[in-house]
Scaffold this motif. Structure first.
Motif, PDB file in Angstrom:
ATOM      1  N   ALA A  52      20.885  62.829  22.421  1.00  0.00           N
ATOM      2  CA  ALA A  52      19.992  61.696  22.789  1.00  0.00           C
ATOM      3  C   ALA A  52      18.707  62.255  23.214  1.00  0.00           C
ATOM      4  CB  ALA A  52      20.568  60.615  23.952  1.00  0.00           C
ATOM      5  N   GLU A  53      18.705  63.181  24.266  1.00  0.00           N
ATOM      6  CA  GLU A  53      17.602  63.704  24.745  1.00  0.00           C
ATOM      7  C   GLU A  53      16.820  64.517  23.688  1.00  0.00           C
ATOM      8  OE1 GLU A  53      17.104  61.894  27.471  1.00  0.00           O
ATOM      9  OE2 GLU A  53      16.211  63.741  28.453  1.00  0.00           O
ATOM     10  N   LYS A  54      17.408  65.470  22.814  1.00  0.00           N
ATOM     11  CA  LYS A  54      16.931  66.050  22.036  1.00  0.00           C
ATOM     12  C   LYS A  54      16.287  64.983  21.024  1.00  0.00           C
ATOM     13  CE  LYS A  54      18.411  68.975  17.925  1.00  0.00           C
ATOM     14  NZ  LYS A  54      19.518  69.254  16.968  1.00  0.00           N
ATOM     15  N   HIS A  55      16.761  64.080  20.570  1.00  0.00           N
ATOM     16  CA  HIS A  55      16.188  62.856  19.570  1.00  0.00           C
ATOM     17  C   HIS A  55      15.184  61.953  20.184  1.00  0.00           C
ATOM     18  CE1 HIS A  55      18.865  63.268  15.847  1.00  0.00           C
ATOM     19  NE2 HIS A  55      19.358  64.089  16.776  1.00  0.00           N
ATOM     20  N   ASP A  56      15.173  62.007  21.747  1.00  0.00           N
ATOM     21  CA  ASP A  56      14.368  61.198  22.488  1.00  0.00           C
ATOM     22  C   ASP A  56      14.626  59.712  22.063  1.00  0.00           C
ATOM     23  OD1 ASP A  56      10.816  60.279  22.852  1.00  0.00           O
ATOM     24  OD2 ASP A  56      12.539  60.264  24.437  1.00  0.00           O
ATOM     25  N   HIS A  57      15.962  59.739  21.843  1.00  0.00           N
ATOM     26  CA  HIS A  57      16.304  58.124  20.951  1.00  0.00           C
ATOM     27  C   HIS A  57      17.780  58.354  22.125  1.00  0.00           C
ATOM     28  CE1 HIS A  57      16.089  54.763  18.543  1.00  0.00           C
ATOM     29  NE2 HIS A  57      17.301  55.045  18.318  1.00  0.00           N
ATOM     30  N   HIS A  58      18.089  56.776  22.569  1.00  0.00           N
ATOM     31  CA  HIS A  58      19.343  56.918  23.636  1.00  0.00           C
ATOM     32  C   HIS A  58      20.036  55.812  23.271  1.00  0.00           C
ATOM     33  CE1 HIS A  58      16.143  59.202  25.531  1.00  0.00           C
ATOM     34  NE2 HIS A  58      16.978  59.762  26.010  1.00  0.00           N
ATOM     35  N   PRO A  59      21.369  55.834  23.224  1.00  0.00           N
ATOM     36  CA  PRO A  59      22.445  54.998  22.832  1.00  0.00           C
ATOM     37  C   PRO A  59      22.463  53.792  24.042  1.00  0.00           C
ATOM     38  CG  PRO A  59      23.525  57.040  23.845  1.00  0.00           C
ATOM     39  CD  PRO A  59      22.057  57.093  23.655  1.00  0.00           C
ATOM     40  N   GLU A  60      23.095  52.543  23.545  1.00  0.00           N
ATOM     41  CA  GLU A  60      23.704  51.405  24.344  1.00  0.00           C
ATOM     42  C   GLU A  60      25.061  52.021  24.320  1.00  0.00           C
ATOM     43  OE1 GLU A  60      20.024  48.620  22.774  1.00  0.00           O
ATOM     44  OE2 GLU A  60      22.165  47.704  23.102  1.00  0.00           O
ATOM     45  N   TRP A  61      25.734  52.157  25.422  1.00  0.00           N
ATOM     46  CA  TRP A  61      27.337  52.478  25.232  1.00  0.00           C
ATOM     47  C   TRP A  61      27.944  52.099  26.709  1.00  0.00           C
ATOM     48  CZ3 TRP A  61      27.035  58.423  25.106  1.00  0.00           C
ATOM     49  CH2 TRP A  61      26.320  59.081  26.061  1.00  0.00           C
ATOM     50  N   SER A  62      29.285  52.031  26.156  1.00  0.00           N
ATOM     51  CA  SER A  62      30.232  51.714  27.262  1.00  0.00           C
ATOM     52  C   SER A  62      31.429  52.932  27.300  1.00  0.00           C
ATOM     53  CB  SER A  62      30.771  50.238  27.301  1.00  0.00           C
ATOM     54  OG  SER A  62      31.281  49.989  26.172  1.00  0.00           O
ATOM     55  N   ASN A  63      32.132  52.931  28.318  1.00  0.00           N
ATOM     56  CA  ASN A  63      33.377  53.761  28.266  1.00  0.00           C
ATOM     57  C   ASN A  63      34.524  53.257  29.075  1.00  0.00           C
ATOM     58  OD1 ASN A  63      34.093  56.041  30.657  1.00  0.00           O
ATOM     59  ND2 ASN A  63      34.986  56.176  28.514  1.00  0.00           N
ATOM     60  N   VAL A  64      35.534  53.047  28.645  1.00  0.00           N
ATOM     61  CA  VAL A  64      36.832  52.614  29.425  1.00  0.00           C
ATOM     62  C   VAL A  64      37.877  53.665  29.113  1.00  0.00           C
ATOM     63  CG1 VAL A  64      38.717  50.907  29.474  1.00  0.00           C
ATOM     64  CG2 VAL A  64      36.124  50.200  29.002  1.00  0.00           C
ATOM     65  N   TRP A  65      38.094  54.315  30.071  1.00  0.00           N
ATOM     66  CA  TRP A  65      39.102  55.523  30.069  1.00  0.00           C
ATOM     67  C   TRP A  65      38.881  56.373  28.849  1.00  0.00           C
ATOM     68  CZ3 TRP A  65      44.356  56.503  27.821  1.00  0.00           C
ATOM     69  CH2 TRP A  65      44.945  57.704  28.232  1.00  0.00           C
ATOM     70  N   ASN A  66      39.748  56.384  27.888  1.00  0.00           N
ATOM     71  CA  ASN A  66      39.580  57.160  26.651  1.00  0.00           C
ATOM     72  C   ASN A  66      38.891  56.560  25.444  1.00  0.00           C
ATOM     73  OD1 ASN A  66      41.590  55.508  25.869  1.00  0.00           O
ATOM     74  ND2 ASN A  66      42.781  56.701  24.558  1.00  0.00           N
ATOM     75  N   LEU A  72      23.582  51.469  18.392  1.00  0.00           N
ATOM     76  CA  LEU A  72      22.092  51.970  18.303  1.00  0.00           C
ATOM     77  C   LEU A  72      21.356  51.017  17.913  1.00  0.00           C
ATOM     78  CD1 LEU A  72      23.201  55.672  16.625  1.00  0.00           C
ATOM     79  CD2 LEU A  72      22.645  54.983  19.299  1.00  0.00           C
ATOM     80  N   THR A  73      20.068  50.880  18.289  1.00  0.00           N
ATOM     81  CA  THR A  73      18.980  50.226  17.792  1.00  0.00           C
ATOM     82  C   THR A  73      17.569  50.630  18.458  1.00  0.00           C
ATOM     83  OG1 THR A  73      17.975  47.899  17.610  1.00  0.00           O
ATOM     84  CG2 THR A  73      18.960  48.712  19.722  1.00  0.00           C
ATOM     85  N   THR A  74      16.332  50.497  17.852  1.00  0.00           N
ATOM     86  CA  THR A  74      15.284  51.231  18.408  1.00  0.00           C
ATOM     87  C   THR A  74      14.565  50.201  19.058  1.00  0.00           C
ATOM     88  OG1 THR A  74      15.123  52.581  16.638  1.00  0.00           O
ATOM     89  CG2 THR A  74      13.243  52.489  17.711  1.00  0.00           C
ATOM     90  N   HIS A  75      14.607  50.246  20.449  1.00  0.00           N
ATOM     91  CA  HIS A  75      13.993  49.239  20.907  1.00  0.00           C
ATOM     92  C   HIS A  75      12.309  49.024  21.025  1.00  0.00           C
ATOM     93  CE1 HIS A  75      17.147  50.813  23.921  1.00  0.00           C
ATOM     94  NE2 HIS A  75      17.675  49.502  23.419  1.00  0.00           N
ATOM     95  N   ASP A  76      11.565  50.118  20.692  1.00  0.00           N
ATOM     96  CA  ASP A  76      10.245  50.185  20.220  1.00  0.00           C
ATOM     97  C   ASP A  76       9.849  49.449  19.048  1.00  0.00           C
ATOM     98  OD1 ASP A  76       9.637  53.663  21.791  1.00  0.00           O
ATOM     99  OD2 ASP A  76       9.890  51.635  22.740  1.00  0.00           O
ATOM    100  N   ALA A  77      10.949  49.394  18.139  1.00  0.00           N
ATOM    101  CA  ALA A  77      10.919  48.685  16.698  1.00  0.00           C
ATOM    102  C   ALA A  77      11.352  47.303  16.831  1.00  0.00           C
ATOM    103  CB  ALA A  77      11.502  49.722  15.639  1.00  0.00           C
ATOM    104  N   GLY A  78      12.273  47.023  17.835  1.00  0.00           N
ATOM    105  CA  GLY A  78      12.576  45.576  17.717  1.00  0.00           C
ATOM    106  C   GLY A  78      13.776  45.639  16.846  1.00  0.00           C
TER     107      GLY A  78
END
Ligand code: HBI
Length: 95
Positions: A52-66, A72-78
Motif C-alpha cells: 500500500a505504501e509502495k502504491h500510495d494506495h491504501h486498503p480498508e480492511w479488518s482482521n479477526v484472528w486468522n 479497495l476503492t479510491t477515495h480521491d475518485a469517489g
C-alpha cells in the motif's frame, strides 16, 4: 483528479480479478482471506501494508484472528479506479 473506472472497465473486473467481488451498495471491490492462524494473517497484513505504501494506495480492511477482509476503492475518485485494480493484482500475487 483520478478517473473512476468506466462501466465497461468495471464489468471486465469479473475476468480481470476473479478472486474479487464487486461490493454491494458502494463502488468498491472486496476479497476475504483465511490463514492458518493469526501470525500468518498478520504477516500477510504486514506485506500488504508495504504494498500500500509502495502504491500510495491504501486498503480498508479488518482482521479477526486468522481472517482478513479487504475492500479497495479510491477515495480521491469517489469510487473504483485503476489504482484499485493495480493494488488488487499486487495483493493477489502475495496471497
Ligand atoms: N488510498 N484507497 C485510497 N484512496 C485514496 O484516494 C488515497 C489512498 N492513499 C493515498 C491517497 N489517496 C493520497 O495520499 C494520494 O492520492 C496523494
Amino acid at each position: 483528479m483520478i478517473a473512476k473506472l468506466t462501466e465497461a472497465e468495471r464489468a471486465a473486473l469479473v475476468d480481470l480479478l476473479p478472486n474479487w467481488i464487486l461490493a454491494k451498495g458502494r463502488d468498491a471491490i472486496e476479497r476475504s482471506f483465511k490463514f492458518r492462524d493469526f501470525s500468518e494473517a498478520f504477516g500477510f497484513m504486514t506485506r500488504v501494508a508495504l504494498l500500500a505504501e509502495k502504491h500510495d494506495h491504501h486498503p480498508e480492511w479488518s482482521n479477526v484472528w486468522n481472517r482478513v477482509s479487504i475492500a479497495l476503492t479510491t477515495h480521491d475518485a469517489g469510487g473504483l479506479s485503476e489504482r484499485d485494480i493495480k493494488l488488487a493484482e499486487a495483493i493477489d500475487l502475495i496471497a
